[in-house]
Design a protein around this motif. Structure first.
Motif, mmCIF file in Angstrom:
data_model
loop_
_atom_site.group_PDB
_atom_site.id
_atom_site.type_symbol
_atom_site.label_atom_id
_atom_site.label_comp_id
_atom_site.label_asym_id
_atom_site.label_seq_id
_atom_site.Cartn_x
_atom_site.Cartn_y
_atom_site.Cartn_z
ATOM 1 N N ALA A 101 37.611 -2.476 105.929
ATOM 2 C CA ALA A 101 36.586 -3.348 106.518
ATOM 3 C C ALA A 101 35.520 -3.681 105.477
ATOM 4 C CB ALA A 101 35.960 -2.674 107.729
ATOM 5 N N GLN A 102 35.160 -2.673 104.691
ATOM 6 C CA GLN A 102 34.145 -2.873 103.651
ATOM 7 C C GLN A 102 34.613 -3.915 102.628
ATOM 8 O OE1 GLN A 102 33.244 0.743 101.450
ATOM 9 N NE2 GLN A 102 32.195 -0.415 99.839
ATOM 10 N N LEU A 103 35.855 -3.768 102.184
ATOM 11 C CA LEU A 103 36.372 -4.702 101.179
ATOM 12 C C LEU A 103 36.454 -6.112 101.760
ATOM 13 C CD1 LEU A 103 37.532 -5.009 98.299
ATOM 14 C CD2 LEU A 103 39.800 -4.753 99.298
ATOM 15 N N CYS A 104 36.973 -6.201 102.988
ATOM 16 C CA CYS A 104 37.114 -7.515 103.618
ATOM 17 C C CYS A 104 35.755 -8.189 103.771
ATOM 18 C CB CYS A 104 37.822 -7.385 104.973
ATOM 19 S SG CYS A 104 39.587 -7.100 104.790
ATOM 20 N N ALA A 105 34.738 -7.388 104.132
ATOM 21 C CA ALA A 105 33.401 -7.959 104.304
ATOM 22 C C ALA A 105 32.882 -8.493 102.969
ATOM 23 C CB ALA A 105 32.450 -6.899 104.862
ATOM 24 N N ARG A 106 33.096 -7.713 101.915
ATOM 25 C CA ARG A 106 32.645 -8.158 100.596
ATOM 26 C C ARG A 106 33.365 -9.441 100.156
ATOM 27 N NH1 ARG A 106 30.803 -5.254 96.245
ATOM 28 N NH2 ARG A 106 30.759 -7.342 95.366
ATOM 29 N N LEU A 107 34.662 -9.517 100.468
ATOM 30 C CA LEU A 107 35.462 -10.647 99.998
ATOM 31 C C LEU A 107 35.395 -11.839 100.942
ATOM 32 C CD1 LEU A 107 38.703 -8.794 98.811
ATOM 33 C CD2 LEU A 107 36.708 -9.447 97.441
ATOM 34 N N GLY A 108 34.902 -11.589 102.161
ATOM 35 C CA GLY A 108 34.849 -12.679 103.135
ATOM 36 C C GLY A 108 36.210 -13.096 103.657
ATOM 37 N N VAL A 109 37.129 -12.143 103.757
ATOM 38 C CA VAL A 109 38.435 -12.428 104.372
ATOM 39 C C VAL A 109 38.683 -11.411 105.480
ATOM 40 C CG1 VAL A 109 39.542 -13.437 102.343
ATOM 41 C CG2 VAL A 109 39.689 -10.969 102.722
ATOM 42 N N ALA A 110 39.546 -11.762 106.403
ATOM 43 C CA ALA A 110 39.961 -10.816 107.438
ATOM 44 C C ALA A 110 41.298 -10.210 107.013
ATOM 45 C CB ALA A 110 40.102 -11.527 108.772
ATOM 46 N N PRO A 111 41.605 -8.986 107.472
ATOM 47 C CA PRO A 111 42.906 -8.403 107.135
ATOM 48 C C PRO A 111 44.039 -9.351 107.546
ATOM 49 C CG PRO A 111 41.516 -6.777 108.213
ATOM 50 C CD PRO A 111 40.785 -8.082 108.295
ATOM 51 N N THR A 146 44.482 4.619 93.687
ATOM 52 C CA THR A 146 44.374 5.843 94.484
ATOM 53 C C THR A 146 42.911 6.223 94.687
ATOM 54 O OG1 THR A 146 44.530 7.122 92.449
ATOM 55 C CG2 THR A 146 46.578 6.744 93.659
ATOM 56 N N ARG A 147 42.720 7.264 95.499
ATOM 57 C CA ARG A 147 41.387 7.873 95.723
ATOM 58 C C ARG A 147 40.293 6.832 95.964
ATOM 59 N NH1 ARG A 147 42.433 13.169 94.226
ATOM 60 N NH2 ARG A 147 44.209 13.306 92.822
ATOM 61 N N LEU A 148 40.546 5.952 96.905
ATOM 62 C CA LEU A 148 39.544 4.942 97.238
ATOM 63 C C LEU A 148 38.343 5.600 97.898
ATOM 64 C CD1 LEU A 148 41.915 2.242 98.752
ATOM 65 C CD2 LEU A 148 40.620 2.001 96.634
ATOM 66 N N ASP A 149 37.174 5.120 97.516
ATOM 67 C CA ASP A 149 35.965 5.492 98.245
ATOM 68 C C ASP A 149 35.049 4.276 98.225
ATOM 69 O OD1 ASP A 149 34.940 5.382 95.692
ATOM 70 O OD2 ASP A 149 34.757 7.566 95.467
ATOM 71 N N GLY A 150 33.869 4.427 98.820
ATOM 72 C CA GLY A 150 32.973 3.283 98.933
ATOM 73 C C GLY A 150 32.659 2.655 97.583
ATOM 74 N N ALA A 151 32.429 3.500 96.580
ATOM 75 C CA ALA A 151 32.056 2.996 95.258
ATOM 76 C C ALA A 151 33.226 2.264 94.618
ATOM 77 C CB ALA A 151 31.615 4.164 94.375
ATOM 78 N N ARG A 152 34.428 2.843 94.763
ATOM 79 C CA ARG A 152 35.595 2.216 94.139
ATOM 80 C C ARG A 152 35.901 0.870 94.802
ATOM 81 N NH1 ARG A 152 40.470 5.870 91.858
ATOM 82 N NH2 ARG A 152 38.710 6.503 90.566
ATOM 83 N N VAL A 153 35.735 0.828 96.118
ATOM 84 C CA VAL A 153 35.986 -0.428 96.834
ATOM 85 C C VAL A 153 34.968 -1.491 96.413
ATOM 86 C CG1 VAL A 153 35.825 -1.497 99.128
ATOM 87 C CG2 VAL A 153 37.225 0.547 98.795
ATOM 88 N N ASP A 154 33.722 -1.075 96.214
ATOM 89 C CA ASP A 154 32.701 -2.016 95.762
ATOM 90 C C ASP A 154 33.042 -2.576 94.387
ATOM 91 O OD1 ASP A 154 30.744 -2.770 97.480
ATOM 92 O OD2 ASP A 154 29.558 -0.933 97.237
ATOM 93 N N ALA A 155 33.434 -1.682 93.495
ATOM 94 C CA ALA A 155 33.796 -2.106 92.145
ATOM 95 C C ALA A 155 35.027 -3.006 92.182
ATOM 96 C CB ALA A 155 34.045 -0.878 91.268
ATOM 97 N N LEU A 156 35.949 -2.679 93.091
ATOM 98 C CA LEU A 156 37.162 -3.479 93.256
ATOM 99 C C LEU A 156 36.786 -4.885 93.719
ATOM 100 C CD1 LEU A 156 40.289 -3.487 93.393
ATOM 101 C CD2 LEU A 156 40.115 -2.588 95.704
ATOM 102 N N ALA A 157 35.859 -4.961 94.672
ATOM 103 C CA ALA A 157 35.412 -6.264 95.172
ATOM 104 C C ALA A 157 34.769 -7.058 94.029
ATOM 105 C CB ALA A 157 34.438 -6.074 96.320
ATOM 106 N N ASP A 158 33.971 -6.373 93.183
ATOM 107 C CA ASP A 158 33.356 -7.041 92.038
ATOM 108 C C ASP A 158 34.420 -7.667 91.143
ATOM 109 O OD1 ASP A 158 30.879 -6.301 92.908
ATOM 110 O OD2 ASP A 158 30.733 -4.520 91.630
ATOM 111 N N CYS A 159 35.457 -6.892 90.834
ATOM 112 C CA CYS A 159 36.544 -7.373 89.967
ATOM 113 C C CYS A 159 37.230 -8.585 90.592
ATOM 114 C CB CYS A 159 37.588 -6.272 89.754
ATOM 115 S SG CYS A 159 37.104 -5.080 88.503
ATOM 116 N N LEU A 160 37.506 -8.482 91.886
ATOM 117 C CA LEU A 160 38.232 -9.560 92.544
ATOM 118 C C LEU A 160 37.392 -10.832 92.571
ATOM 119 C CD1 LEU A 160 39.754 -7.475 95.464
ATOM 120 C CD2 LEU A 160 41.078 -8.714 93.751
#
Lengths: 610, 179
Positions: A101-111, A146-160
């Protein structure tokens, strides 16, 4: 659809042609061709399927049927970066849904949706086999984070959002560890010295068979069929050509031992396959590697190349005149049912992974009708040891009926998840003790298709004569609701049903709906004892009426949890009588709209009057 | 010497039948038990049914429901049957699955009404159609189902014989038809 009408574009056709040429335009390689083409084109437009069908001399219906079967093939547009969140119950217990949900919110897409600019799409997939280092996600069906957490998802959203190519993402994200917590003979890898293989193979096929017979080895994929009997049946079946297949489609949620064996003990696995080929007289070997383990492919190909150079594969393999044997790796594409051996063979032949009717069994008529041995990764690993150290040695470990050791993939509510190898006959209590799970209320042994064992039965042993296991060991502590666990597994089976037979295709969906009714009490209705009765009926139908083992075991979690955790169901079914699961008043909305009626007759109450 | 007591005639089974969103084909099939109807009425009284033209359902032992739920009135009738019948049987494909009428389920019923009638009548006498045609087990508890389109006459006969005898109805395999 415009895309469908258009002819395939020039560069796309070139990409497909290069892949087709690499596979020598072999229709048997259709699944591989689709996978490799899609890796470059992101998805498979109909025009591309038409092109591939023509090149392979197949009908478009056949190619579309295959493309539509596998979850990892896309027949509608997807993002340039495809992210699939592993959706095993253990991922959820580690918070995967909130991270999604966090990643989707950052990216503005729904699953399930693609970003408006086509940059990325995010969805869920079945267990990726990283339960001890989850939550995990799959990138482009190729790598895992692996080992996703809030920080990793945020960084992932930044990259995307910044458009950083996947190759430039931090290496740390892709780190997959073996996580061996307790090693015994398979995980210590003592036998992995390929140089001793020629001496082993120099013995007669019958001597090898005798050794395996003496070991009492039984298949590690879950069913526990005696390995020697399978091999002997294959050897005895008529026909000039035989096959050995390693089932590395480790799709059972919560199982990840084969991933580690392939990552760190590939030589043992290939040794075992080569011994099997020598024993049954096979020329052709396949590793059917699940698509989720695509990241292991380069290193596995490397090991095979090294073995070819060393003369352990190919013509006169291991220096034995007349023993021609080689191994090819085929990848799956996200279909749990392909772990069933006959479905796996269908997939190897480039078809939809629909289980075959048995008999004939694969040992009689498998790949291309040839007698075929299909064994689990761990079974071949065991064979590598048995062939060197003798059947009697192996038979001395474990219990009389369950010889040797077994690797357990431990995950869920415990302090030390990872791999634990024990002699068969070890109690569940001991494993729980060593992985640090004092609060456990239940363990799902062998995955969803295995058994849910409550605390009162933790004294039982994992062995074919007591609690058999395909290797998963998911721990649930007292904070977990076993009803929700069963509901999650029900969704898994409904998602993975191949759709061939009605009892499974419809039955698994009916189980989900009935459990959803218990969970949500949709509309004004709520569940009653009647709903529990229907669940028992569905269990009976699926257990006895389905085409293959997937459907037959789809209700195992339901049955076990209803029996051992009946209170979780009873508290959700308190209505005195049957209540509908439909908002009946809402069912009149469309007619009310066009008649503009508001009178009493234009409404319905949903509750059954008492 | 006293005459032996005359045994009391066993109470007849009271049966109601209705066709909701059905074509009456199932009722026609029931009539196909032919001369066995005479034997049946020795053991059965019909309550509300197209055979009696009684309009409301009274206390019954058995209710036979043909057809699925197409509109609000169907729902009310089905609920009345459930409230008054000890045993409720879903008869035929439409009652069990929604059947042929359910083919409209992927279309919007309001749009269809407008395109067919233009001005859609708002008379409260007319029951409003449901958005989707529903099988009856979605709305009330159903005790037994008699599959078939229609179920064969012998299947009706077997079901009623079982219920008259107080047995749980069991369909002989040859009587289970889905077409």
């Amino acid at each position: 659809m415009v895309v469908n009408a258009a002819a395939v574009s020039e560069p796309t056709a070139e990409t497909a042609d290069a892949v087709l040429d690499r596979w020598q335009r072999d229709p048997l390689a259709l699944v591989q061709i689709l996978r490799e083409t899609q890796a470059a084109t992101y998805w498979l437009p109909r025009s591309l399927l038409v092109h591939i069908a023509a090149a392979l001399g197949l009908t478009v219906a056949h190619v579309e049927g295959v493309a539509g079967f596998y979850r990892f093939f896309h027949t509608s547009p997807v993002g340039c970066v495809r992210l699939l969140f592993s959706d095993n119950i253990t991922d959820r217990m580690l918070g995967s849904e909130a991270l999604l949900a966090q990643l989707c919110a950052r990216l503005g897409v729904a699953p399930g949706e693609v970003d408006a600019q086509g940059r990325f799409s995010v969805d869920r997939c079945s267990c990726t086999g990283l339960c001890d280092q989850g939550p995990a996600l799959l990138v482009n069906h190729h790598q895992v984070v692996t080992r996703l957490d809030g920080a990793r998802v945020d960084a992932l959203a930044d990259c995307l959002l910044a458009g950083t190519p996947v190759e430039e993402w931090p290496d740390e994200w892709f780190r997959v560890v073996d996580g061996v917590q307790r090693a015994d003979l398979l995980l210590t890898g003592l036998a992995a010295d390929a140089s001793s293989l020629p001496a082993v193979l120099a013995r007669s096929p019958q001597a090898l068979l005798d050794e395996v017979a003496q070991s009492g080895l039984r298949g590690r994929g879950g069913a526990g069929f005696p390995t020697e009997r399978k091999w002997q049946a294959c050897r005895d079946a008529p026909g000039p050509l035989r096959c050995v297949v390693c089932n590395a489609d480790e799709g059972e949620p919560g199982t990840f031992k084969d991933r580690v064996l392939l990552a760190s003990h590939a030589d043992s696995v290939f040794d075992g396959m080569t011994v099997a080929a020598r024993a049954v007289g096979a020329q052709q070997g396949f590793v059917y590697l699940r698509g989720e383990y695509r990241f292991l492919l380069p290193q596995l190909e490397q090991v095979l190349a090294r073995r070819r150079v060393a003369g352990l594969l190919g013509r006169n393999a291991a220096g034995i005149a007349g023993f021609d044997f080689d191994i090819a790796i085929h990848l799956g594409a996200g279909a749990y049912v392909c772990g069933e051996e006959s479905a796996l063979i269908e997939s190897l032949e480039g078809k939809r992974g629909t289980p075959r009717i048995r008999p004939p069994f694969p040992v009689q008529a498998g790949y291309l009708g040839r007698p075929t041995v299909v064994n689990n990764v761990e079974t071949f690993c065991a064979v590598a040891h048995i062939a060197r150290r003798g059947g009697a040695w192996w038979a001395g470990i474990g219990t009389a009926q369950s010889t040797g050791t077994k690797i357990h993939s431990v995950s869920g509510d415990c302090a030390r998840p990872g791999l634990y190898e024990y002699p068969l006959g070890t109690t569940i209590a001991q494993i729980l003790d060593e992985c640090g799970a004092p609060q456990a209320q239940a363990v799902q042994v062998g995955g969803p298709s295995g058994a849910c064992i409550p605390a009162s039965e933790f004294g039982r042993a994992i062995a074919f004569e007591d609690v058999p296991s395909a290797g998963a060991f998911m721990v649930f502590d007292r904070s977990r609701d076993l009803f929700e666990v069963a509901r999650h597994f029900a969704r898994f089976f409904a998602h993975e049903s191949c759709g061939l037979c009605t009892p499974c295709r419809v039955g698994t969906e009916l189980v989900v709906r009935r459990l959803d009714k218990l969970a949500h009490a949709r509309g004004a209705g709520h569940a009653s004892a009647f709903d529990i009765e229907r669940l028992h009926d569905l269990d009976t139908v699926l257990h006895s009426g389905t085409h293959c083992g997937l459907g037959a075991s789809a209700c195992n979690p339901l049955r076990d949890t209803m029996r051992h955790f009946g209170a979780a169901y009873a508290q959700r079914s308190t209505a005195a009588q049957f209540q509908p699961d439909i908002d009946l008043d809402a069912e009149l909305s469309s007619a009310r709209r066009v008649t503009r009626r508001t009178d009493a007759g234009a409404h319905l109450h949903t509750d059954t009057p008492t | 010497m006293n005459a032996p007591p005359i045994p009391e005639a066993p109470r007849k089974l009271r049966v109601a039948t209705v066709s909701l969103g059905g074509c009456f084909g199932c009722h026609m099939s029931l009539l196909d038990i032919d001369e066995r109807l005479l034997e049946l009425i020795e053991k059965v009284d019909f309550d509300r049914s197209p055979l009696t033209d009684i309009k409301t359902v009274g206390e019954c032992d058995v209710g036979l429901i043909e057809g699925g739920l197409c509109n609000a009135e169907n729902v009310e009738v089905l609920r009345a049957f459930r409230a008054h019948c000890r045993v409720l049987v879903a008869v035929g494909a439409c009652a069990i699955t929604g059947g042929l009428p359910a083919l409209r389920n992927h279309l919007d019923v309001g749009d269809m009404l407008q395109s067919v009638y233009g001005e859609v009548p708002d008379d409260p006498e007319l029951p409003l159609p449901l958005n989707r045609v529903l099988p009856i087990h979605e709305v009330v508890h159903i005790d037994h189902a008699l599959p078939g389109c229609p179920p064969p006459a012998d299947a009706f006969w077997q079901l009623l014989q079982d219920l008259i005898a107080g047995r749980t109805p069991v369909q002989a395999p040859g009587l289970i038809r889905y077409d």
